[in-house]
Write a protein that holds these residues in place. Structure first.
Motif, PDB file in Angstrom:
ATOM      1  N   THR A  50       0.839  -1.204   0.000  1.00 28.69           N
ATOM      2  CA  THR A  50       0.000   0.000   0.000  1.00 28.69           C
ATOM      3  C   THR A  50       0.876   1.257   0.000  1.00 28.69           C
ATOM      4  O   THR A  50       2.089   1.194   0.227  1.00 28.69           O
ATOM      5  CB  THR A  50      -0.904   0.038   1.250  1.00 28.69           C
ATOM      6  OG1 THR A  50      -0.068   0.149   2.411  1.00 28.69           O
ATOM      7  CG2 THR A  50      -1.756  -1.221   1.359  1.00 28.69           C
ATOM      8  N   LYS A  51       0.236   2.410  -0.214  1.00 32.66           N
ATOM      9  CA  LYS A  51       0.981   3.678  -0.263  1.00 32.66           C
ATOM     10  C   LYS A  51       1.604   4.020   1.090  1.00 32.66           C
ATOM     11  O   LYS A  51       2.575   4.770   1.152  1.00 32.66           O
ATOM     12  CB  LYS A  51       0.045   4.804  -0.696  1.00 32.66           C
ATOM     13  CG  LYS A  51      -0.301   4.724  -2.175  1.00 32.66           C
ATOM     14  CD  LYS A  51      -1.263   5.808  -2.584  1.00 32.66           C
ATOM     15  CE  LYS A  51      -1.623   5.662  -4.073  1.00 32.66           C
ATOM     16  NZ  LYS A  51      -2.691   6.567  -4.482  1.00 32.66           N
ATOM     17  N   ARG A  52       1.025   3.473   2.160  1.00 33.61           N
ATOM     18  CA  ARG A  52       1.567   3.776   3.492  1.00 33.61           C
ATOM     19  C   ARG A  52       2.826   2.972   3.795  1.00 33.61           C
ATOM     20  O   ARG A  52       3.500   3.213   4.784  1.00 33.61           O
ATOM     21  CB  ARG A  52       0.515   3.458   4.566  1.00 33.61           C
ATOM     22  CG  ARG A  52      -0.674   4.413   4.552  1.00 33.61           C
ATOM     23  CD  ARG A  52      -1.563   4.174   5.741  1.00 33.61           C
ATOM     24  NE  ARG A  52      -1.982   2.783   5.834  1.00 33.61           N
ATOM     25  CZ  ARG A  52      -2.445   2.206   6.932  1.00 33.61           C
ATOM     26  NH1 ARG A  52      -2.505   2.899   8.038  1.00 33.61           N
ATOM     27  NH2 ARG A  52      -2.825   0.948   6.934  1.00 33.61           N
ATOM     28  N   SER A 105       6.668   1.408   3.007  1.00 36.51           N
ATOM     29  CA  SER A 105       7.906   1.744   2.282  1.00 36.51           C
ATOM     30  C   SER A 105       8.909   0.622   2.460  1.00 36.51           C
ATOM     31  O   SER A 105       9.077   0.088   3.562  1.00 36.51           O
ATOM     32  CB  SER A 105       8.488   3.062   2.801  1.00 36.51           C
ATOM     33  OG  SER A 105       8.670   3.002   4.195  1.00 36.51           O
TER      34      SER A 105
END
Length: 554
Positions: free
Chosen positions: A77-79, A81
């Motif tokens: 997801t974008k959250r 890394s």
């Protein structure tokens, strides 16, 4: 012994069996941004995979298995890394450095993934044929007809009956096992080098589970694929994997060859996982315990279903429960097992009058209840309780834990006053193995195992004599399963409870039940003491269930 000794960056047999290394992951780290900080979901995970072999990532929910697999395909997801020290090499290609465009070419072509829940992965508005063709067109320049021909061959390969007809079906028209086969067909459409199978059989029956796993193994052998199997079922790991990585809290605690790891687990967590397989057996019944709590005589449940078009509907009757007899004694646990669609849950719900029966008699504690309406059943409801399969669906998300457990006490006028009821709520939580200071929290704040304990606390707060347990452990990790089984045994011993236990997990049934009933297509095909039925089944159907549960490769 330090963790580094048990889980070095390189596997113990690297380069020893002459197979080509296809995937090399080093120091994989993934962080998630959350409110108030960062969660280190995966830390310094390293593993290697050779062509034509299967490695397993095992561990409890939240151990980071699926996040690690998704990092390989950059499907986070974008959250999330991926940390800078991460190195992932797939057939010599640096995955971490790849652009989004290059990753799209890689996914489905070099590496593919089968997800846990096919219904949420398949698009409900497109036919099966359209969805498989989309993947073929993405990586190949072929005509529509050629893609359809390939899709049909793929469905044939994953052993779906009548593959041509199935191409025009929508996902909801297939069974769970067939949907999972479609997912495998889609993953294999472009012959990937690596296949990631993320809990591919969790929600399936034991017989379907065995078919799916054997299918993946056969296709792996046929095409020389490498497979990463993510699971918490250790029977599967032992039967199907060559090498095992044990994960806990985002870290690999131990790794070794399958036989070496099972024969000599060295890390305390690995030993804990292996000891969590459902073991033991039900406490013996007292002599002379012949008092019947629940009885069904010639119970019938029929559903009227519709087929045909909108303007020319054709109605037909489906007998879900066909003239069944059942007797449950006080303090006894009676198991009902069978494949999906065998009528287990329908039978259980009819016995507690959640659905109506179209024939037969049902008796509870000497009182006939099959003719009683909702109002007449209310005085009996506190004495018979239900724990459902999915606690998240059965617990009201807007109510606090206190409100959830206290609701039944208020409705049934149990407890002298508010203070007395609060004490009963606290006691139920303690008996279910939970702290009594969680009263103001909500269901979403708890893990799956804790939510199931809350559901059990709600049931026992009313001090029932009988509890219907409908697949209460199917969605739980092995170690949490073992805790719930111990809890149910303890409560039965302390409170003299009688259980009707519906399940397709025969290991749990063996550990918890005194007797077992085997159901197939609405009928009872075998019944008897649990040890007798599971060790010496008389019917081929029961024998097939037992083989699938205890010896998957058979």
């Amino acid at each position: 012994m330090t963790q580094a000794n048990l889980a070095p960056a390189e596997r113990h047999d690297l380069g020893q069996h002459g197979r080509e290394l296809i995937l090399d992951a080093r120091n994989v780290g993934v962080d998630f941004k959350v409110e108030g900080g960062v969660v280190h979901a995966v830390r310094d995970v390293s593993f290697q995979l050779h062509k034509g072999e299967t490695i397993a990532l095992v561990g409890e929910s939240g151990s980071g298995k699926s996040v690690t697999a998704r990092a390989l395909m950059k499907l986070l997801t974008k959250r999330a890394s991926i940390l800078p020290q991460t190195r992932i090499s797939l057939a010599g290609k640096d995955v971490v450095a790849m652009s989004d465009r290059d990753m799209r070419k890689l996914r489905g072509n070099d590496i593919a993934m089968i997800f846990q829940e096919p219904m949420s992965s398949l698009n409900p508005v497109y036919t099966i044929g359209q969805q498989i063709c989309e993947i073929i067109h993405l990586h190949n320049r072929v005509s529509r007809q050629e893609a359809m021909n390939r899709a049909e061959k793929l469905l044939e390969e994953v052993r779906i009956p009548e593959p041509r007809a199935r191409l025009n079906n929508y996902p909801h028209q297939l069974s769970g096992g067939q949907r999972q086969r479609v997912m495998i067909a889609m993953a294999l459409a472009n012959r990937p080098d690596v296949l990631i199978a993320d809990e591919p059989t969790t929600a399936l029956d034991v017989t379907v589970q065995a078919q799916i796993l054997n299918l993946i193994k056969d296709l792996k052998d046929k095409y020389g694929m490498a497979v990463i199997l993510i699971t918490h079922d250790l029977t599967i790991v032992r039967q199907f994997s060559d090498y095992v990585y044990v994960m806990q809290n985002g870290v690999v605690q131990e790794h070794n060859g399958t036989e070496a790891l099972f024969g000599n687990p060295r890390h305390a967590y690995t030993r804990h996982l292996l000891a969590s397989e459902p073991r033991g057996q039900a406490l013996p019944l007292e002599d002379g315990a012949h008092e019947t709590v629940l009885e069904g005589r010639n119970v019938n449940v029929t559903f009227t279903l519709r087929r045909g078009g909108f303007f020319k509907p054709d109605f037909f009757d489906l007998k879900a429960v066909d003239n069944l007899d059942i007797k449950l004694m006080r303090h006894e646990t009676l198991g009902i097992v069978g494949e999906s669609g065998s009528g287990k849950t329908t039978f259980g719900q009819a016995l507690v009058r959640l659905i109506g029966n179209q024939g037969g008699q049902i008796w509870f504690d000497g009182e006939r209840i099959d003719g009683k309406d909702r109002k007449a059943m209310r005085p009996l409801r506190s004495r018979m309780q239900i724990v459902f399969q999915d606690p998240f669906a059965s617990l009201n998300p807007r109510m606090s834990i206190r409100q959830i457990i206290e609701e039944g006490l208020v409705v049934n006028n149990i407890g002298a006053n508010g203070r007395d009821r609060l004490e009963r709520v606290r006691q139920a939580l303690r008996d279910a193995g939970l702290p009594d200071n969680i009263l103001q929290r909500f269901p979403h704040e708890f893990s799956g195992g804790q939510r199931q304990r809350i559901a059990i606390a709600r049931a026992i707060a009313l001090e029932p004599e009988f509890i219907l347990l409908d697949e209460p452990t199917s969605a739980l990790d092995l170690s949490v399963q073992a805790q719930i089984i111990d809890l149910l045994r303890k409560l039965q011993d302390e409170r003299g409870l009688s259980y009707l236990f519906i399940s397709h997990d025969l290991k749990v049934v063996r550990a918890l039940c005194h007797r077992v009933i085997v159901m197939q297509q609405g009928r009872i095909v075998e019944e008897g003491p649990v040890t007798e039925v599971l060790s010496n089944p008389r019917t081929e159907y029961a024998a097939r269930l037992v083989r699938a549960a205890f010896d998957i490769a058979a």
